[in-house]
Design a protein around this motif. Structure first.
Motif, short mmCIF file in Angstrom:
data_model
loop_
_atom_site.label_atom_id
_atom_site.label_comp_id
_atom_site.label_asym_id
_atom_site.label_seq_id
_atom_site.Cartn_x
_atom_site.Cartn_y
_atom_site.Cartn_z
N CYS A 153 7.64 5.10 1.04
CA CYS A 153 7.90 4.28 -0.15
C CYS A 153 8.50 2.93 0.25
N GLU A 154 9.47 2.94 1.15
CA GLU A 154 10.11 1.69 1.58
C GLU A 154 9.10 0.76 2.24
N ILE A 155 8.20 1.30 3.05
CA ILE A 155 7.16 0.49 3.71
C ILE A 155 6.21 -0.09 2.67
N LEU A 156 5.80 0.73 1.72
CA LEU A 156 4.89 0.27 0.67
C LEU A 156 5.52 -0.85 -0.15
N VAL A 157 6.78 -0.70 -0.53
CA VAL A 157 7.47 -1.73 -1.30
C VAL A 157 7.55 -3.02 -0.49
N ILE A 167 5.41 -4.57 -7.89
CA ILE A 167 5.87 -3.32 -7.28
C ILE A 167 5.74 -2.16 -8.24
N GLY A 168 5.91 -2.42 -9.53
CA GLY A 168 5.82 -1.36 -10.52
C GLY A 168 7.08 -0.52 -10.52
N PRO A 169 7.11 0.51 -11.38
CA PRO A 169 8.32 1.33 -11.48
C PRO A 169 8.52 2.18 -10.23
N ILE A 170 9.72 2.11 -9.69
CA ILE A 170 10.09 2.93 -8.54
C ILE A 170 11.33 3.71 -8.93
N PRO A 171 11.25 5.02 -9.02
CA PRO A 171 12.44 5.80 -9.37
C PRO A 171 13.53 5.60 -8.31
#
Length: 172
Positions: A153-157, A167-171
């Motif tokens: 997730c961190e890499i994708l962001v 980025i869209g919603p990230i819980p």
């Protein structure tokens, strides 16, 4: 006051849902009935619990009861928000709790915890108890693979930010 969906355990299992306009809080319902039946909201417990699709049955916490790692606890944040997340570590007077679809772990005091997930109902007809073998395999894997999911997730962001993408919603 939080508006809640009030269902009986029997009607939830049959799939008969009634979204009431009650103004009782979850805490009041658990204190009165010992059980809360509610249609889930939010994305923090995906893929296990799907918003507006699955029904949860929460059992009230008994006096002096200590929950275990992997239990899914309903707790009340200091800001008044009710949250249902998984216990990842048990401390002397607190729990470390994180949603299955979340990146961050939360410190939750013992007195904030109101109840525990007893059962959830998938698609209105499939009852899954917290003791179900497949469910137990799921939650062990979900907690075990957390570091991998978080890194991904961190890499994708980071990539999306570099490319100027939404980025869209990230819980959290």
């Amino acid at each position: 006051m939080l508006k809640v969906a009030i269902l009986s355990r029997k009607s939830a299992i049959k799939g008969d849902f009634y979204m009431g306009n009650q103004t009782e809080t979850f805490k009041e319902i658990l204190e009165r009935d010992g059980t809360l039946v509610y249609k889930t909201k939010g994305i923090s417990m995906l893929p296990m619990l799907r918003t507006n699709k699955d029904v949860i049955i929460i059992r009230a916490k008994k006096p002096g009861e200590i929950f275990k790692k992997y239990d899914v606890a309903l707790f009340l944040r200091d800001n008044g928000q009710y949250v249902l997340h998984r216990i990842t570590k048990v401390g002397k007077d607190h729990y470390m709790i994180r949603g299955d679809n979340c990146r961050y772990t939360e410190y939750v005091r013992e007195d904030q915890v109101l109840g525990i997930l007893d059962t959830f109902i998938r698609d209105g007809n499939k009852k899954i108890d917290s003791t179900d073998f497949k469910y137990r395999v799921y939650y062990h894997l979900r907690v075990w693979d957390y570091p991998i999911r978080r890194a991904k997730c961190e890499i994708l962001v980071a990539i999306k930010k570099m490319l100027g993408m939404d980025i869209g919603p990230i819980p959290e």
